[in-house]
Design an enzyme around this catalytic site. Structure first.
Site, PDB file in Angstrom:
ATOM      1  N   PRO A  19       0.847  -1.197   0.000  1.00 49.33           N
ATOM      2  CA  PRO A  19       0.000   0.000   0.000  1.00 49.33           C
ATOM      3  C   PRO A  19       0.877   1.238   0.000  1.00 49.33           C
ATOM      4  CG  PRO A  19       0.055  -0.992   2.190  1.00 49.33           C
ATOM      5  CD  PRO A  19       0.803  -1.921   1.280  1.00 49.33           C
ATOM      6  N   GLN A  72      -6.304  -1.582   3.068  1.00 45.69           N
ATOM      7  CA  GLN A  72      -5.574  -1.197   4.266  1.00 45.69           C
ATOM      8  C   GLN A  72      -6.301  -0.075   4.982  1.00 45.69           C
ATOM      9  OE1 GLN A  72      -1.735   1.078   4.655  1.00 45.69           O
ATOM     10  NE2 GLN A  72      -0.989  -0.875   5.474  1.00 45.69           N
ATOM     11  N   CYS A 102       3.046   3.336   9.130  1.00 51.92           N
ATOM     12  CA  CYS A 102       3.247   4.623   8.471  1.00 51.92           C
ATOM     13  C   CYS A 102       3.774   5.662   9.466  1.00 51.92           C
ATOM     14  CB  CYS A 102       1.942   5.109   7.842  1.00 51.92           C
ATOM     15  SG  CYS A 102       2.116   6.689   6.973  1.00 51.92           S
ATOM     16  N   HIS A 175       7.707  -4.403   7.750  1.00 55.30           N
ATOM     17  CA  HIS A 175       8.691  -3.532   7.099  1.00 55.30           C
ATOM     18  C   HIS A 175       9.931  -3.580   7.987  1.00 55.30           C
ATOM     19  CE1 HIS A 175       9.566   0.514   4.918  1.00 55.30           C
ATOM     20  NE2 HIS A 175      10.693  -0.108   5.248  1.00 55.30           N
ATOM     21  N   ASN A 215       8.976  -6.840   4.028  1.00 53.76           N
ATOM     22  CA  ASN A 215       8.883  -5.649   3.194  1.00 53.76           C
ATOM     23  C   ASN A 215      10.070  -4.749   3.519  1.00 53.76           C
ATOM     24  OD1 ASN A 215       7.012  -2.610   3.470  1.00 53.76           O
ATOM     25  ND2 ASN A 215       7.688  -3.495   1.555  1.00 53.76           N
ATOM     26  N   GLY A 216      10.473  -3.934   2.540  1.00 56.21           N
ATOM     27  CA  GLY A 216      11.518  -2.953   2.787  1.00 56.21           C
ATOM     28  C   GLY A 216      12.776  -3.181   1.978  1.00 56.21           C
ATOM     29  N   GLY A 217      13.049  -2.299   1.021  1.00 58.17           N
ATOM     30  CA  GLY A 217      14.305  -2.326   0.282  1.00 58.17           C
ATOM     31  C   GLY A 217      14.463  -3.455  -0.710  1.00 58.17           C
ATOM     32  N   GLY A 237       7.481  -2.564  -2.848  1.00 61.19           N
ATOM     33  CA  GLY A 237       6.920  -1.229  -2.803  1.00 61.19           C
ATOM     34  C   GLY A 237       7.377  -0.393  -3.976  1.00 61.19           C
TER      35      GLY A 237
END
Length: 338
Positions: A19, A72, A102, A175, A215-217, A237
């Site tokens: 998202p 979400q 977030c 994340h 999630n992340g990178g 993402g």
């Protein structure tokens, strides 16, 4: 490659598109669905209060072709989140996800998002209320960080996981970096705090029967495949948004479907027809094309493709022909380069 005992939505969770505010709207999701039949798509975060009091079709409406698709929600009031889930039930989302990651100032002022990492018991109450309100077959999941500010991630992440698992969450998407609520902008929070993938791997080892996604990178499908050796799902993402062409190999690479790679030119023609329908209904071509500028990233003619969409889709009367013309131009360049 898949565990056949998993539900269809669990299987789709092997690869998800994150998202992303102002990016993963219904037009973006329809476009991404043309590139992968299997991946799980997420809406932008929608605040529970907006669902309750806002224009629901505008906030929650989507094309049936987007399935599997997850909503979400943002919020921290269990009763309001439950009401939002009940309202969204008629829209038929496959999953409802609670945002606990977030870091924006706007989200913090509403006491939700990443700052909820500091209140795991409240997150658990929210999950429990959402589960009770959700229709049969709809998953309720959490997307979080590994911690915020001075929290010890080893404590913060595992404490949150324990409490939301006890509350009945169907999955936890992590994340794999901290969020700094003081001193870093939301943009800086996407890059500066270091990633800790191993911590998420250890979380999965502690919860072998609970779906854990990472999630992340993550930049490409090769990295995604490596992560899937340790966790159940991978969420892409910005890489998926800026280089959407990589999604054309998701169904073959991630889901093992032989010959499932998608022809990008066919996708363009499908989206041109979609824009024609959107414009006929009162929309604007650039509301769709803005998500497509990176489609031919790294290929001959990519710069001309970007320029054509950026200059022509904003003109009065622009419609799907903008894409058809751009496709002719890039096809000619690619043939010359072959």
């Amino acid at each position: 490659m898949e565990d056949e005992r998993k539900s269809p939505i669990s299987a789709s969770q092997r690869l998800a598109i994150a998202p992303m505010m102002d990016w993963t709207d219904r037009h973006c999701r329809y476009f991404h669905r043309q590139l992968t039949r299997r991946a799980l798509l997420y809406t932008e975060m929608v605040v529970a209060d907006a669902v309750i009091h806002g224009v629901r079709e505008r906030l929650l409406g989507y094309d049936a072709a987007e399935h599997p698709v997850a909503l979400q929600l943002g919020g921290s009031d269990p009763e309001k989140l439950a009401e939002a889930v009940r309202i969204a039930a008629s829209f038929g989302y496959d999953e409802v996800n609670l945002n606990v990651g977030c870091p924006s100032d706007r989200v913090q002022s509403g006491t939700f998002g990443a700052c909820l990492m500091l209140q795991p018991a409240l997150v658990a109450r929210c999950v429990e209320a959402m589960k009770e309100a959700a229709p049969a077959g709809q998953q309720v999941t959490v997307k979080c960080r590994i911690g915020v500010d001075e929290q010890d991630p080893e404590t913060a992440l595992f404490d949150l996981a324990r409490q939301v698992a006890d509350a009945g969450t169907d999955a936890i998407w992590v994340h794999a970096r901290k969020a700094w609520l003081e001193g870093l902008s939301p943009k800086e929070n996407r890059d500066i705090p270091p990633l800790d993938y191993n911590l998420v791997y250890r979380l999965k080892a502690d919860y072998p029967s609970l779906f854990i996604g990472i999630n992340g990178g993550i930049q490409d499908l090769n990295q995604a495949v490596e992560h899937l050796r340790h966790v159940d799902g991978v969420m892409l993402g910005r890489a998926a948004y800026h280089n959407p062409g990589l999604l054309s190999d998701v169904d073959s690479t991630i889901y093992g479907e032989a010959g499932a790679s998608v022809d990008l030119h066919s996708v363009v023609l499908t989206m041109a027809d979609y824009i024609d329908r959107h414009v006929a209904a009162g929309g604007k071509a650039n509301q769709v094309t803005r998500h497509m500028v990176g489609l031919f990233h790294g290929m001959p003619g990519a710069r001309g493709w970007r320029q054509h969409l950026s200059t022509q889709a904003v003109l009065p009367g622009a419609d799907g022909q903008v894409l058809r013309d751009a496709l002719e131009k890039i096809t000619a360049v690619q043939r010359a380069a072959a």
